[in-house]
Design an enzyme around this catalytic site. Sequence first.
Site, PDB file in Angstrom:
ATOM      1  CB  SER A 187      -0.882   0.025   1.247  1.00 37.88           C
ATOM      2  OG  SER A 187      -1.655  -1.137   1.294  1.00 37.88           O
TER       3      SER A 187
HETATM    4  N1  SAH Z   1       0.864  -5.462   3.459  1.00 36.66           N
HETATM    5  C1  SAH Z   1       1.516  -6.114   2.351  1.00 36.66           C
HETATM    6  C2  SAH Z   1       0.730  -5.994   1.079  1.00 36.66           C
HETATM    7  C3  SAH Z   1      -0.443  -6.833   1.069  1.00 36.66           C
HETATM    8  S1  SAH Z   1      -1.198  -7.037  -0.516  1.00 36.66           S
HETATM    9  C4  SAH Z   1       2.897  -5.552   2.143  1.00 36.66           C
HETATM   10  O1  SAH Z   1       3.330  -4.737   2.946  1.00 36.66           O
HETATM   11  O2  SAH Z   1       3.554  -5.955   1.185  1.00 36.66           O
HETATM   12  C5  SAH Z   1      -2.442  -8.151   0.016  1.00 36.66           C
HETATM   13  C6  SAH Z   1      -1.915  -9.502   0.330  1.00 36.66           C
HETATM   14  O3  SAH Z   1      -3.013 -10.257   0.835  1.00 36.66           O
HETATM   15  C7  SAH Z   1      -1.387 -10.259  -0.892  1.00 36.66           C
HETATM   16  O4  SAH Z   1      -0.104 -10.714  -0.643  1.00 36.66           O
HETATM   17  C8  SAH Z   1      -2.387 -11.404  -1.062  1.00 36.66           C
HETATM   18  O5  SAH Z   1      -1.798 -12.588  -1.566  1.00 36.66           O
HETATM   19  C9  SAH Z   1      -2.872 -11.580   0.362  1.00 36.66           C
HETATM   20  N2  SAH Z   1      -4.165 -12.243   0.518  1.00 36.66           N
HETATM   21  C10 SAH Z   1      -5.285 -12.094  -0.232  1.00 36.66           C
HETATM   22  N3  SAH Z   1      -6.271 -12.878   0.250  1.00 36.66           N
HETATM   23  C11 SAH Z   1      -5.756 -13.541   1.331  1.00 36.66           C
HETATM   24  C12 SAH Z   1      -6.275 -14.500   2.248  1.00 36.66           C
HETATM   25  N4  SAH Z   1      -7.534 -14.947   2.197  1.00 36.66           N
HETATM   26  N5  SAH Z   1      -5.456 -14.960   3.220  1.00 36.66           N
HETATM   27  C13 SAH Z   1      -4.186 -14.519   3.320  1.00 36.66           C
HETATM   28  N6  SAH Z   1      -3.632 -13.632   2.482  1.00 36.66           N
HETATM   29  C14 SAH Z   1      -4.408 -13.140   1.495  1.00 36.66           C
END
Ligand code: SAH
Length: 218
Positions: free
Chosen positions: A68
């Site tokens: 983000s």
């Molecule tokens: N905060 C992270 C960015 C997250 S992007 C950073 O600093 O890089 C959102 C993430 O959520 C992605 O990696 C995606 O694979 C994960 N995601 C999506 N659905 C999910 C679920 N049901 N359980 C766990 N992770 C999930």
Amino acid sequence: MTSPASSASYSGLRHLMVDLQLRARGIADERVLAAMERVPRHEFAAEQYREHAYEDHPLPIGEGQTISQPYIVAVMLQDLAVSPGDRVLEIGTGSGYVTALLAELAGMIVSVERHAALANSSTELLARMGYRNVSIVIGDGTQGFPQYAPYDAIIVSAAAPDVPRALLDQLAEGGRMVIPVGGDDSQQLRLIRMESGYRRTVFRDLCRFVPLLPGIGS
Ligand code: SAH
């Protein structure tokens, strides 16, 4: 690894990010600001995006996912108000950038990621950076991680149509959860506090996150 010269210029860019994108827009929590000044965001970006790591927008990290925008990360962490002893659950480890910030601010972090490739690379990076208070788990974050519940804070980095029941059940009394709720086009951050067995919800910034999807292959 970055050369000493580029590390110095990255730390200058990071300082500007904290001043111009965070302080100037009203982020006032000094612990959050200090952590964002310390953690090298560029190390979490895909190689070809590193030089953009301190700009005012999200960053691609592979597997169609993004870290983000710095300001949204700061808003979420400020609302989460974690203390050094807190036990924190993060859903959506991604690159591990927010996980590293949490590791600086709280006591123990459990982070659930559905993509094994992202979970493995962030585990390796955080270990290399010396963080010892983090466990990254491959799984479906909509189920939380009941083994270590309850949590003083829960942060969800992907958007859900509704707040998953399992996460509410794993929030400690006095605990805080920050989660983007909404559809693909419009979402709003929610801060949920568990007070005397009741949930209090505050509606915060509009935002745009990748969707929270069911787990894969775990
Ligand atoms: N905060 C992270 C960015 C997250 S992007 C950073 O600093 O890089 C959102 C993430 O959520 C992605 O990696 C995606 O694979 C994960 N995601 C999506 N659905 C999910 C679920 N049901 N359980 C766990 N992770 C999930």
